[in-house]
Design an enzyme around this catalytic site. Structure first.
Site, PDB file in Angstrom:
ATOM      1  N   GLU A 102       0.669  -1.283   0.363  1.00  0.00           N
ATOM      2  CA  GLU A 102       0.880   0.207   0.078  1.00  0.00           C
ATOM      3  C   GLU A 102       0.448   1.143  -0.264  1.00  0.00           C
ATOM      4  O   GLU A 102       1.949   1.144   0.317  1.00  0.00           O
ATOM      5  CB  GLU A 102      -0.855  -0.480   0.938  1.00  0.00           C
ATOM      6  CG  GLU A 102      -1.764   0.883   1.209  1.00  0.00           C
ATOM      7  CD  GLU A 102      -3.013   1.403   0.186  1.00  0.00           C
ATOM      8  OE1 GLU A 102      -2.480   1.747  -0.792  1.00  0.00           O
ATOM      9  OE2 GLU A 102      -4.368   1.299   0.447  1.00  0.00           O
ATOM     10  N   ASP A 103       0.701   2.684  -0.115  1.00  0.00           N
ATOM     11  CA  ASP A 103       1.578   4.037  -0.923  1.00  0.00           C
ATOM     12  C   ASP A 103       0.947   4.461   0.905  1.00  0.00           C
ATOM     13  O   ASP A 103       2.204   5.086   1.384  1.00  0.00           O
ATOM     14  CB  ASP A 103       0.388   4.608  -1.915  1.00  0.00           C
ATOM     15  CG  ASP A 103      -1.283   4.606  -1.571  1.00  0.00           C
ATOM     16  OD1 ASP A 103      -1.512   4.249  -0.932  1.00  0.00           O
ATOM     17  OD2 ASP A 103      -1.651   5.591  -2.672  1.00  0.00           O
ATOM     18  N   ASP A 106      -3.669   6.499   6.313  1.00  0.00           N
ATOM     19  CA  ASP A 106      -3.876   7.310   7.316  1.00  0.00           C
ATOM     20  C   ASP A 106      -4.474   6.885   8.420  1.00  0.00           C
ATOM     21  O   ASP A 106      -4.129   7.022   9.488  1.00  0.00           O
ATOM     22  CB  ASP A 106      -4.793   8.116   5.864  1.00  0.00           C
ATOM     23  CG  ASP A 106      -4.720   9.481   6.491  1.00  0.00           C
ATOM     24  OD1 ASP A 106      -3.928  10.955   6.424  1.00  0.00           O
ATOM     25  OD2 ASP A 106      -5.855   9.320   6.628  1.00  0.00           O
ATOM     26  N   PHE A 155      -0.672  16.627   4.253  1.00  0.00           N
ATOM     27  CA  PHE A 155      -0.565  15.580   3.187  1.00  0.00           C
ATOM     28  C   PHE A 155       0.442  15.870   1.839  1.00  0.00           C
ATOM     29  O   PHE A 155       0.858  16.880   1.639  1.00  0.00           O
ATOM     30  CB  PHE A 155      -2.240  16.295   2.383  1.00  0.00           C
ATOM     31  CG  PHE A 155      -2.795  16.261   1.243  1.00  0.00           C
ATOM     32  CD1 PHE A 155      -3.308  14.507   1.258  1.00  0.00           C
ATOM     33  CD2 PHE A 155      -2.467  16.768  -0.137  1.00  0.00           C
ATOM     34  CE1 PHE A 155      -3.148  14.093   0.326  1.00  0.00           C
ATOM     35  CE2 PHE A 155      -2.808  15.474  -1.292  1.00  0.00           C
ATOM     36  CZ  PHE A 155      -3.895  14.632  -1.316  1.00  0.00           C
ATOM     37  N   ARG A 168       0.826  11.929  -9.040  1.00  0.00           N
ATOM     38  CA  ARG A 168       1.575  10.435  -9.214  1.00  0.00           C
ATOM     39  C   ARG A 168       2.685  10.387  -9.579  1.00  0.00           C
ATOM     40  O   ARG A 168       3.574   9.625  -9.390  1.00  0.00           O
ATOM     41  CB  ARG A 168       0.729   9.542 -10.308  1.00  0.00           C
ATOM     42  CG  ARG A 168      -0.808   9.471  -8.770  1.00  0.00           C
ATOM     43  CD  ARG A 168      -1.554   8.758  -9.158  1.00  0.00           C
ATOM     44  NE  ARG A 168      -3.211   8.589  -8.942  1.00  0.00           N
ATOM     45  CZ  ARG A 168      -3.633   8.560  -7.533  1.00  0.00           C
ATOM     46  NH1 ARG A 168      -3.301   7.932  -7.052  1.00  0.00           N
ATOM     47  NH2 ARG A 168      -5.157   8.333  -8.134  1.00  0.00           N
TER      48      ARG A 168
HETATM   49  P1  IMP Z   1      -6.915   6.686   5.125  1.00  0.00           P
HETATM   50  O1  IMP Z   1      -8.194   4.812   4.891  1.00  0.00           O
HETATM   51  O2  IMP Z   1      -7.709   6.379   6.015  1.00  0.00           O
HETATM   52  O3  IMP Z   1      -5.872   5.675   6.071  1.00  0.00           O
HETATM   53  O4  IMP Z   1      -6.935   6.813   3.548  1.00  0.00           O
HETATM   54  C1  IMP Z   1      -6.012   6.000   2.764  1.00  0.00           C
HETATM   55  C2  IMP Z   1      -5.687   6.443   1.758  1.00  0.00           C
HETATM   56  O5  IMP Z   1      -6.302   8.064   1.670  1.00  0.00           O
HETATM   57  C3  IMP Z   1      -4.639   5.672   0.981  1.00  0.00           C
HETATM   58  O6  IMP Z   1      -4.421   4.958   0.422  1.00  0.00           O
HETATM   59  C4  IMP Z   1      -4.956   7.704  -0.362  1.00  0.00           C
HETATM   60  O7  IMP Z   1      -5.236   7.249  -1.000  1.00  0.00           O
HETATM   61  C5  IMP Z   1      -5.547   8.773   0.860  1.00  0.00           C
HETATM   62  N1  IMP Z   1      -4.490   9.629   1.598  1.00  0.00           N
HETATM   63  C6  IMP Z   1      -4.494   9.863   2.676  1.00  0.00           C
HETATM   64  N2  IMP Z   1      -3.506  10.424   3.075  1.00  0.00           N
HETATM   65  C7  IMP Z   1      -2.656  10.996   1.990  1.00  0.00           C
HETATM   66  C8  IMP Z   1      -2.065  12.427   1.190  1.00  0.00           C
HETATM   67  O8  IMP Z   1      -0.803  12.714   2.032  1.00  0.00           O
HETATM   68  N3  IMP Z   1      -2.234  12.240   0.390  1.00  0.00           N
HETATM   69  C9  IMP Z   1      -2.543  11.744  -0.651  1.00  0.00           C
HETATM   70  N4  IMP Z   1      -3.768  10.494  -0.510  1.00  0.00           N
HETATM   71  C10 IMP Z   1      -3.221  10.284   0.914  1.00  0.00           C
HETATM   72 MG    MG Z   2      -4.124   3.916  -1.862  1.00  0.00          MG
END
Ligand code: IMP
Ligand code: MG
Length: 186
Positions: A102-103, A106, A155, A168
């Site tokens: 995963e990238d 958050d 962010f 990207r």
């Molecule tokens: P989570 O469910 O809150 O953990 O969200 C994860 C998803 O939110 C990631 O897979 C990203 O697509 C997006 N995301 C969260 N933080 C960032 C950021 O700082 N930059 C870009 N995308 C983010």
């Molecule tokens: Mg993602």
């Protein structure tokens, strides 16, 4: 320091490519060591993880498979109210060691739902490898096995991560700059 603009926001260099690649190498070394006796399936989560996955896989020396999937989330009728569906995952993971690639994690809600969906396919073991983790934002109980880099609650874009679909393609990671009156007027 390099500065880029995407739509209404200004970003500055936060993690240069060489730092990212160093961190990716550490994760690869850990996975090569920990999973030495397995033949894992790496499941890369599109779109964000494409660049991390490419660099990571070049450093994995184990016999392994790589598969790509997209997570579609929609409101369902189940008791949880939210259903996550995996699009395009055509590898049978039953009884296999799976590494999710995963990238960024958050709040962790996406990963939590993804884990549940993958567990229903009865793998032997599931590990999580993420390029980035925001520990200050995590809202769920998650064991993240491999974290290339932990970052503050800001962010970011680049190296696969986007702002509204853009950014990207950058090889470095950039952090959003607070809007001040000065740069708002520029
Ligand atoms: P989570 O469910 O809150 O953990 O969200 C994860 C998803 O939110 C990631 O897979 C990203 O697509 C997006 N995301 C969260 N933080 C960032 C950021 O700082 N930059 C870009 N995308 C983010
Ligand atoms: Mg993602």
């Amino acid at each position: 320091m390099n500065s880029i603009r995407i739509k209404d926001k200004q970003f500055v260099t936060f993690l240069p490519e060489e730092k990212i690649l160093q961190a990716v190498r550490r994760v690869a070394d850990d996975i090569n060591r920990d999973l030495a006796d397995t033949q894992p399936v790496f499941v890369s989560i599109l779109n964000g993880a494409f660049m991390f996955t490419a660099d990571l896989m070049k450093l994995i020396t184990l016999p392994c498979e790589v598969s790509f999937t997209k997570v579609a989330s929609y409101e369902g009728t189940s008791s949880t109210g939210r259903v996550k569906e995996l699009i395009g995952l055509n590898t049978d993971i039953e009884g296999r060691t799976v590494v999710i690639v995963e990238d960024i994690i958050d709040t962790g809600h996406t990963m939590k739902a993804l884990l549940e969906t993958l567990r229903a396919r009865r793998p032997k073991d599931i590990r999580i490898a993420t390029l980035l983790l925001k520990p200050g934002k995590l809202q769920v109980d998650l064991q993240v096995d491999y974290v290339a880099m932990s970052i503050p609650n800001e962010f970011i874009v680049g190296y696969g991560l986007d702002y509204d679909g853009l950014g990207r393609n950058y090889r470095d990671i950039y952090v959003v700059q607070e809007e001040t009156e000065e740069n708002a007027s520029n």
